[in-house]
Design a protein around this motif. Sequence first.
Motif, PDB file in Angstrom:
ATOM      1  N   LEU A 171       0.815  -1.211   0.000  1.00  0.00           N
ATOM      2  CA  LEU A 171       0.000   0.000   0.000  1.00  0.00           C
ATOM      3  C   LEU A 171       0.854   1.268   0.000  1.00  0.00           C
ATOM      4  O   LEU A 171       0.400   2.306  -0.486  1.00  0.00           O
ATOM      5  N   VAL A 207      -9.971  -0.315   0.186  1.00  0.00           N
ATOM      6  CA  VAL A 207      -9.572  -1.680   0.523  1.00  0.00           C
ATOM      7  C   VAL A 207     -10.820  -2.437   0.968  1.00  0.00           C
ATOM      8  O   VAL A 207     -11.463  -2.060   1.942  1.00  0.00           O
ATOM      9  N   VAL A 242      -8.291  -2.204  -3.937  1.00  0.00           N
ATOM     10  CA  VAL A 242      -7.494  -3.363  -3.546  1.00  0.00           C
ATOM     11  C   VAL A 242      -8.393  -4.264  -2.707  1.00  0.00           C
ATOM     12  O   VAL A 242      -9.100  -3.783  -1.815  1.00  0.00           O
ATOM     13  N   ILE A 291      -8.704  -7.709  -0.135  1.00  0.00           N
ATOM     14  CA  ILE A 291      -7.967  -8.635   0.730  1.00  0.00           C
ATOM     15  C   ILE A 291      -8.871  -9.849   0.895  1.00  0.00           C
ATOM     16  O   ILE A 291      -9.939  -9.762   1.505  1.00  0.00           O
ATOM     17  N   SER A 318      -6.230  -8.485  -5.472  1.00  0.00           N
ATOM     18  CA  SER A 318      -6.598  -8.864  -4.106  1.00  0.00           C
ATOM     19  C   SER A 318      -5.430  -9.597  -3.463  1.00  0.00           C
ATOM     20  O   SER A 318      -4.905 -10.556  -4.030  1.00  0.00           O
ATOM     21  N   THR A 326     -14.944  -2.499   4.397  1.00  0.00           N
ATOM     22  CA  THR A 326     -14.291  -1.659   3.409  1.00  0.00           C
ATOM     23  C   THR A 326     -13.656  -0.472   4.120  1.00  0.00           C
ATOM     24  O   THR A 326     -14.308   0.185   4.928  1.00  0.00           O
TER      25      THR A 326
END
Length: 193
Positions: free
Chosen positions: A70, A80, A109, A111, A134, A158
């Motif tokens: 990041l 995110v 992005v 995760i 991801s 988020t």
Amino acid sequence: MSSLRRIAAPLLVALLTAGLTTGCSGLQGTGEGGYVPGTKGNNVAEVAAEDREAPIELSGTTLDGEELDLEDLRGEVVVVNVWWSQCGPCRTEMPMLVEAAEELDATFVGINIRNISEAEARTFETKYGVTYPSIYDPGSETLLAFGARYFPRSMPSTVVLDREGRVASLISGPIPSRTTLEALVEGAAAADG
């Protein structure tokens, strides 16, 4: 009474451990769903620019096998999204996220947590047309970078980071609407820091 305690104590420990390892803040569950959904009120918290803490230091390997840090995205607003392929609300909000990633002035992005199989996570991305990277993190270790204050405690979650990489807002649970996400991205972009 002592036999009840022998049964109840291990059960309580198991429930608490499951909640702690998934970042969940409660003992509610979803049967075989294996995740704790966000609150019905969709907890949206914004952080005033003057109250934002240090930039998030988070990196990992994406589902495509690339390294993502990041810190390399400083200067951009970053959205995110924490997801898991078996999370119903994650599946529901993904089309909106994919569309927003193409249209908003922000870098997205993901995760991916909890998927033991990278193939299953990739299948999810293909099904929903996810084009942004991801980080693959089945053990959820990367989430620790958000610290206790902003730790994503439900799925989906988020986080919107400002151009300095600091948390500007957090949505615990599904994103209430596209308008909400747009407003949070615009707010993070407008803040002077």
